[in-house]
Design an enzyme around this catalytic site. Structure first.
Site, PDB file in Angstrom:
ATOM      1  N   ILE A 254       0.898  -1.204  -0.042  1.00  0.00           N
ATOM      2  CA  ILE A 254       0.182   0.021   0.292  1.00  0.00           C
ATOM      3  C   ILE A 254       0.793   1.212  -0.091  1.00  0.00           C
ATOM      4  O   ILE A 254       0.536   2.250   0.727  1.00  0.00           O
ATOM      5  CB  ILE A 254      -1.060  -0.145   1.304  1.00  0.00           C
ATOM      6  N   CYS A 264       5.913  -9.608 -13.984  1.00  0.00           N
ATOM      7  CA  CYS A 264       4.736 -10.195 -13.575  1.00  0.00           C
ATOM      8  C   CYS A 264       3.548  -9.378 -13.688  1.00  0.00           C
ATOM      9  O   CYS A 264       2.590  -9.602 -14.423  1.00  0.00           O
ATOM     10  CB  CYS A 264       5.046 -10.855 -12.259  1.00  0.00           C
TER      11      CYS A 264
END
Length: 446
Positions: A254, A264
């Site tokens: 976060i 990825c």
């Protein structure tokens, strides 16, 4: 146990080395003969902490070897991993060409029973395609196959430790024989408590995509909040501490920043969106995640453009960090690339430093007059008009700000990872632009 790994990228090389470390006899196969020769000599084609020592020690012990001959690998392994790349196709969907080519090679040379493990990140339904290819191509009547989905959950920069101490080991299989064999294979990593989760193959395939897409969603959500903080006059770091203290949310992933990159997250979000389209579903949240991230990678350039009143021509920008994250030399989808290419289009020059990724930058961009790769973070500052931080390497977190101010032509820092405190730098006479904090709070983007 005799193990073969097809593919010596991040996943295959780390997995092979770690399995050899616990005593399995591992042969790694790759079509690139020069890479195979380099590895057999103890060279490492990628930077990953701890990997070089692991590869060299197991080469010397005879538990690990590399070959370009598929036949050698197939004949050796009772368990065969497919760990080749699944690059995005033109429409963003995962290209299974290399996965299916490996399946064909396995089928061509297989004798007796083989357990074929999909370690590559692949769309739901790939195991069915692999099994179909194996049956179509097999040349021996004695050959039989179990196909298992065993997705990887490795973080670049921590891949060795993630592989040695996995959070979970997902086994997608309907074969009791395959499950028993793989429990034996992974027993050294499963001693403290049972980390193995067995499920159906399609659920295992979706689990990998769901995990990466959830993490990407958290990042894009926080970047969305940073854009609101900017406009409301709030500080996103205070918001992060406030919401992270809720155990249901937590502090992981976060941190607001200049966008995620790597091999990825961008690829997997795109691939799942395209897979969803293929079954008639619009993945609206994932589309938004991708859109927010794309825009976030433009923020540092927008700050620079606005600070210099849309006149970047002839400016020299010091850039700290080229890799998409710390502890890797990987620049795939890195925010630094978006920034540099935008600066060059405006006629600006870049003086860049990264602890590990400068060879990769040279490989990608070659020699150009508007890019200077320098040997220290301090030398990147010399006569530069601004400092931009793109990657949160440890060595960038507590710099000598007086030296920075002395070397820059103008005291301005654009902090793409919110490493520094706005009030401290303002008191020292810097213009400071963070992501959702600092001068970006003054409404300059409205």
């Amino acid at each position: 146990m005799k193990v073969t790994v097809f593919g010596v990228g991040y996943v295959g090389l780390v997995q092979g080395a770690v399995l050899a470390e616990v005593g399995h006899k591992v042969v790694c196969v790759d079509v690139d003969q020069s890479k195979v020769d380099f590895l057999n000599q103890g060279g490492i084609p990628i930077y990953e902490p701890g990997l070089e020592t692991l590869v060299k020690s197991n080469l010397e012990a005879g538990r690990l070897s590399f070959t370009s001959e598929a036949k050698v690998g197939v004949e050796h392994g009772e368990v065969i991993f497919i760990a080749v790349g699944t690059p995005p196709d033109e429409d963003g969907s995962a290209d299974l060409k290399y996965v299916l080519e490996v399946a064909s090679s396995i089928a061509e040379f297989a004798q007796g029973h083989k357990i074929v493990i999909n370690k590559s990140t692949v769309p739901v339904g790939t195991a069915d395609k692999v099994k179909e290819r194996l049956i179509q191509v097999q040349t021996s009547e004695s050959a039989s196959f179990d196909v298992v989905s065993n997705p990887e959950f490795l973080k670049e920069g921590a891949a060795v430790s993630d592989c040695m101490r996995p959070d979970r080991i997902i086994l997608g299989t309907d074969s009791e024989k395959a499950e028993k064999t793989l429990r034996e294979l992974y027993a050294p990593f499963n001693r403290n408590h049972d980390k193995i989760i067995v499920m159906d193959i399609r659920s295992a395939e979706l689990t990998k995509y769901a995990a990466n897409c959830m993490l990407a969603t958290k990042i894009s959500f926080m970047n969305e909040m940073s854009n609101l903080a900017e406009r409301f006059g709030a500080d996103i770091e205070n918001v992060r501490r406030g919401i992270g203290s809720d155990a249901r949310i937590g502090y992981h992933f976060i941190y607001a920043g200049c966008g995620y990159g790597g091999s990825c997250f961008p690829k997997d979000v795109q691939a799942l969106v395209r897979s969803a389209n293929g079954v008639g579903y619009q993945a609206r949240i994932l589309e938004a995640v991708e859109s927010v991230n794309y825009a976030q990678k433009e923020k540092l350039f927008e700050y620079l453009r606005l600070h210099f009143k849309e006149n970047l021509k002839g400016k020299t920008i010091a850039l700290w960090g080229l890799s998409f994250k710390p502890n890797t030399d990987d620049m795939r989808e890195a925010s630094s690339r978006v920034l540099m290419e935008s600066l060059w289009q405006e006629g600006a020059k870049v003086q860049a430093f990264d602890p590990k990724a400068m060879d990769e930058a040279q490989r990608i961009y070659g020699h150009r007059d508007d890019l200077q790769l320098v040997g220290t973070k301090e030398s990147a500052l010399n006569s530069a008009d601004a400092l931009v931080v793109c990657t949160e390497w440890q060595m960038f977190k507590a710099p000598d700000f007086e030296l920075i101010k002395e070397r820059l032509s103008t005291p301005v820092i654009f902090d793409g990872r919110n490493l520094y405190e706005p009030d401290q730098l303002a008191a020292m006479g810097f213009d400071y632009y963070g992501i959702g904090r600092g001068k970006s709070l003054q409404g300059k983007l409205l």
